[in-house]
Design a protein around this motif. Structure first.
Motif, PDB file in Angstrom:
ATOM      1  N   UNK A 157       0.834  -1.203   0.000  1.00 52.85           N
ATOM      2  CA  UNK A 157       0.000   0.000   0.000  1.00 52.85           C
ATOM      3  C   UNK A 157       0.869   1.253   0.000  1.00 52.85           C
ATOM      4  N   UNK A 158       1.897   1.202   0.791  1.00 52.30           N
ATOM      5  CA  UNK A 158       2.786   2.360   0.912  1.00 52.30           C
ATOM      6  C   UNK A 158       3.461   2.641  -0.428  1.00 52.30           C
ATOM      7  N   UNK A 159       3.950   1.586  -1.047  1.00 45.30           N
ATOM      8  CA  UNK A 159       4.624   1.759  -2.329  1.00 45.30           C
ATOM      9  C   UNK A 159       3.659   2.298  -3.376  1.00 45.30           C
ATOM     10  N   UNK A 160       2.449   1.756  -3.348  1.00 45.80           N
ATOM     11  CA  UNK A 160       1.463   2.194  -4.337  1.00 45.80           C
ATOM     12  C   UNK A 160       1.127   3.668  -4.139  1.00 45.80           C
ATOM     13  N   UNK A 161       0.933   4.031  -2.892  1.00 46.69           N
ATOM     14  CA  UNK A 161       0.577   5.416  -2.597  1.00 46.69           C
ATOM     15  C   UNK A 161       1.681   6.380  -3.018  1.00 46.69           C
ATOM     16  N   UNK A 162       2.855   6.080  -2.532  1.00 48.94           N
ATOM     17  CA  UNK A 162       3.990   6.963  -2.827  1.00 48.94           C
ATOM     18  C   UNK A 162       4.260   6.998  -4.326  1.00 48.94           C
ATOM     19  N   UNK A 163       4.350   5.818  -4.890  1.00 48.37           N
ATOM     20  CA  UNK A 163       4.683   5.707  -6.301  1.00 48.37           C
ATOM     21  C   UNK A 163       3.638   6.365  -7.167  1.00 48.37           C
ATOM     22  N   UNK A 183       3.659   9.433 -15.701  1.00 49.27           N
ATOM     23  CA  UNK A 183       4.200   8.140 -16.082  1.00 49.27           C
ATOM     24  C   UNK A 183       3.408   6.995 -15.442  1.00 49.27           C
ATOM     25  N   UNK A 184       2.221   7.346 -14.920  1.00 46.03           N
ATOM     26  CA  UNK A 184       1.396   6.312 -14.312  1.00 46.03           C
ATOM     27  C   UNK A 184       1.004   5.273 -15.366  1.00 46.03           C
ATOM     28  N   UNK A 185       0.866   5.735 -16.621  1.00 42.39           N
ATOM     29  CA  UNK A 185       0.527   4.810 -17.699  1.00 42.39           C
ATOM     30  C   UNK A 185       1.565   3.685 -17.809  1.00 42.39           C
ATOM     31  N   UNK A 186       2.825   4.063 -17.599  1.00 44.33           N
ATOM     32  CA  UNK A 186       3.911   3.087 -17.709  1.00 44.33           C
ATOM     33  C   UNK A 186       3.816   2.012 -16.626  1.00 44.33           C
ATOM     34  N   UNK A 193      11.420   1.497 -13.851  1.00 46.53           N
ATOM     35  CA  UNK A 193      11.048   1.512 -15.269  1.00 46.53           C
ATOM     36  C   UNK A 193      10.332   2.789 -15.649  1.00 46.53           C
ATOM     37  N   UNK A 194       9.908   3.547 -14.659  1.00 47.86           N
ATOM     38  CA  UNK A 194       9.116   4.735 -14.944  1.00 47.86           C
ATOM     39  C   UNK A 194       9.955   6.008 -15.037  1.00 47.86           C
ATOM     40  N   UNK A 195      11.269   5.860 -15.059  1.00 50.55           N
ATOM     41  CA  UNK A 195      12.149   7.016 -15.167  1.00 50.55           C
ATOM     42  C   UNK A 195      11.749   7.850 -16.396  1.00 50.55           C
ATOM     43  N   UNK A 254       5.176   4.438 -24.682  1.00 48.46           N
ATOM     44  CA  UNK A 254       5.448   4.023 -23.292  1.00 48.46           C
ATOM     45  C   UNK A 254       4.708   2.735 -22.950  1.00 48.46           C
ATOM     46  N   UNK A 255       3.469   2.651 -23.424  1.00 42.16           N
ATOM     47  CA  UNK A 255       2.685   1.449 -23.095  1.00 42.16           C
ATOM     48  C   UNK A 255       3.286   0.215 -23.769  1.00 42.16           C
ATOM     49  N   UNK A 256       3.749   0.422 -24.961  1.00 38.15           N
ATOM     50  CA  UNK A 256       4.403  -0.672 -25.677  1.00 38.15           C
ATOM     51  C   UNK A 256       5.689  -1.079 -24.946  1.00 38.15           C
TER      52      UNK A 256
END
Lengths: 267, 424
Positions: free
Chosen positions: A138-144, A153-156, A199-201, A212-214
């Motif tokens: 949860x923490x990672x998801x929230x922060x990320x 870059x949420x799409x990525x 990967x989202x750099x 990006x999606x590809x």
């Protein structure tokens, strides 16, 4: 004014998130990074960044260097102090030497991890150490999510995680495994950190959303093959680097606006 | 001011009597009759050189050898030359060498310091035993290899339909639980084969050790893992497994479950000496409660040294027999041992254990310390100061013991009093 600028910069939030994980890893987990190791990564990366800034006479991009050093601390393990220095040098060095059209090709820390994995048997990554603790997820998801939303870059991350989970589900269906197996596999904290911070750099990923999606889907497919077909435990990093080699082609076929961190011209 | 306590170097001793009474391989045992199965613990030695795995499966199951059979998924077809039977003493030696240990130190007379005493507390020795074989039936089951090694009749087979394989097992004396079909199917689809072993009672008579001997299987495959899922199908609760990994480079850890160090280095009351096995079981229970689905590191050390040694060091012949064939004669520091203890059940361990070798050579051991106070009279002021500090030290030890084991503090204090460690 300065503080407002810092807070508005998504990298500040990213660095705060990475630091939180680093503290958790050091305090809470066994076999986490040692403080001297993390400090060496940080000092070397910042020194490299300063040296570059001085040589080419640009402003120091300390956040990028710090973020790369923190990623290394979170993911790379080695007992050899010389390799701590080498890792940080490779990361920052790759950022400024392996470029195309003003953009660096590889995520700096992923490049350093793969370069060391291929050239020495003294390093390893510890993908299982994070466990599947729900609160960490949860923490990672929230922060990320926060970081990525602010840098578009949420799409990525979403594409990578969705594709990877889809593959895990397909594998479970094919093998006749219960759902608990893919659910356990996707809940890895290490995987989530990889997908949120590496990967989202935004500086080394394709410019357009389609691209990006590809890119993300290709990493997921390749990572899955590395892990399950070829039994390569560090498969996600190899997958990221291999697919990154295709970024120039993706950018040419699906061009898009180039990303720049607030207040910088690149790096 | 003179130091109140002087630690003496002294040593060793370990006495561990795990409460695990029965053991099985990481596959699962099946009975040919209706004998209730006990499948709660197993001991596996994994020697891994980067491409070849040599897995030695030893068991503590007691009972009639006729009653047991071994079924284990393997990544390649195992031919006769890939199977070896080992002396149970080898696995026992490695297990003893790596087990959690109790060490004792003696306080010196603070008034007239003297030097070390060494004392070894004898270790209880566990036992070994268990498997069985098969015949053929028309179905999609294909027997790939069939041979005998030592007291075992071995069959390696595959099938296109998992149900056929389960039917085959059931009709050949292996009582396979209903839930096993899906798991068997999963392994078959992953391209794995099934290695079955039963005890040949005629040849068992030639085995003079009195126990079923460990089976070692060697295969070349990138799959460095331990299949635990089959073992959970017929389990009546969580099972314990001790994984003893011998590698070239360094510590082994699980990649799909966290690896956690068990607590180590704590000072505990002296009365624990007589029940160290019970103590460690309680410590381990507490760790499992705290860290859940994890594998627990109990020992990690280069095989070239130990400090303190809980069993005599192993020689190269023994290590090679256990699968560390890369060791060259004359070199004792070419292998690293990792002892992982895992308590698994379906709810917490949905997947098999996936392992990898790290380059971590850092030494670790589960070690608990008994600090024996100086029992003589205090003949100087420093001696009196020393005596006054003891109750606080004992109280701290009691606290540590309660925290480690969850034992009741009042009972701990009573027991301590009986061994001369009074806490006012």
């Amino acid at each position: 004014m300065w503080i407002r600028g810092v807070v508005r910069d998504p990298r500040t939030i990213q660095i705060a998130a990475q630091t939180t994980f680093l503290v958790l890893e050091t305090v809470w987990l066994d076999f986490g990074p040692s403080l001297p190791q993390a400090a060496t990564f940080i000092v070397t990366a910042l020194a490299m960044e300063c040296a570059h800034a001085r040589i080419v006479r640009v402003s120091i991009n300390w956040k990028s260097a710090l973020s790369a050093a923190l990623s290394l601390s979170l993911l790379l393990r080695t007992a050899a102090p010389l390799l701590w220095i080498a890792a940080a040098m490779l990361a920052i060095g790759s950022k400024y030497s392996i470029r195309y059209t003003g953009k660096h090709l590889f995520n700096p820390s992923a490049f350093a991890i793969v370069a060391l994995l291929l050239s020495t048997d003294q390093v390893w990554v510890a993908p299982g150490q994070w466990g599947t603790t729900i609160w960490l997820t949860a923490l990672a998801t929230t922060f990320g999510g926060l970081v990525l939303t602010r840098v578009a870059r949420l799409d990525l991350a979403a594409t990578f995680l969705a594709t990877y989970f889809g593959l895990l589900l397909f594998r479970a269906w094919y093998l006749g495994d219960p759902l608990t197996i893919p659910l356990h596999q996707i809940q890895s904290g290490g995987l989530l950190i990889f997908s949120m911070f590496m990967i989202t750099d935004p500086r080394s990923t394709p410019d357009s959303r389609t691209g990006r999606m590809l890119f993300a889907a290709a990493i997921a497919v390749l990572a899955h093959a590395f892990l399950f077909r070829w039994q390569v435990r560090e498969g996600v990093f190899y997958a990221l680097l291999l697919v990154s080699c295709c970024t120039p082609i993706i950018d040419r076929v699906w061009p898009g606006p180039r990303f720049a961190w607030p207040g910088t011209s690149g790096g | 001011m003179r130091p109140v306590l002087r630690l003496l170097s002294c040593t060793v001793a370990a006495s561990l009597a795990f409460s695990q009474t029965a053991g099985a391989f990481c596959g699962f045992y099946v009975a040919s009759g209706d004998t209730p199965l006990i499948n709660k613990a197993s001991r596996v030695v994994l020697a891994y050189d980067g491409s070849t795995t040599r897995v030695t499966m030893a068991s503590d199951v007691h009972g009639d050898p006729k009653q047991f059979g071994l079924v284990i998924p393997v990544p390649t077809v195992i031919k006769k030359e890939q199977v070896k039977i080992l002396n149970p003493a080898l696995v026992q030696h490695l297990a003893d060498y790596t087990k959690p240990r109790l060490v004792q130190y003696f306080d010196s007379d603070p008034c007239a310091p003297v030097y070390p005493m060494t004392m070894a507390i004898p270790m209880p020795a566990p036992t070994a035993a268990a498997p069985m074989g098969g015949a053929l039936r028309k179905s999609t089951v294909r027997i790939e290899e069939q041979y005998s090694v030592g007291e075992y009749d071995i069959v390696v087979l595959t099938a296109t339909k998992p149900a056929d394989l389960v039917t085959y097992l059931n009709s050949n004396g292996y009582k396979v639980p209903n839930g096993a079909t899906e798991t068997v199917g999963s392994y078959l689809r992953q391209g794995m084969h099934f290695f079955l072993a039963k005890v040949n009672m005629a040849r068992m008579k030639e085995n003079t050790t009195g126990f079923l001997r460990p089976i070692q299987v060697a295969y070349e495959s990138p799959k460095f893992m331990l299949p635990i899922r089959l073992g959970m199908v017929n389990a009546d609760g969580p099972q314990d497994m001790i994984v003893l990994a011998l590698t070239k480079k360094g510590r082994v850890e699980t990649v799909n479950y966290p690896t956690v160090k068990v607590p180590t280095g704590q000072n505990i009351p002296m009365y624990v000496e007589s029940r160290f096995g019970q103590f460690y079981d309680a410590v381990f229970d507490k760790q499992v409660e705290r860290s859940g689905a994890s594998t627990f590191l109990e020992y990690a050390w280069n095989m070239g040294a130990c400090d303190p040694c809980s069993a005599p060091p192993m020689d190269n012949v023994e290590l090679k027999a256990l699968g560390a064939i890369w060791i060259e004669d004359g070199g004792s520091q070419q292998s690293f041992v990792t002892r992982l203890h895992v308590r698994y059940d379906n709810a917490h361990f949905p997947e098999d254990l996936v392992l990898h070798e790290t380059a971590d050579q850092q030494s670790f051991q589960a070690r608990y310390v008994m600090q024996r106070p100086f029992a003589g009279p205090a003949t100087c002021p420093a001696g009196e100061t020393y005596k006054r500090t003891l109750p606080a030290r004992f109280a701290k030890e009691a606290e540590t013991l309660a925290a480690l084991t969850g034992w009741v503090p009042e009972i701990i204090r009573t027991e301590m009093k009986a061994t001369g460690q009074s806490i006012p």
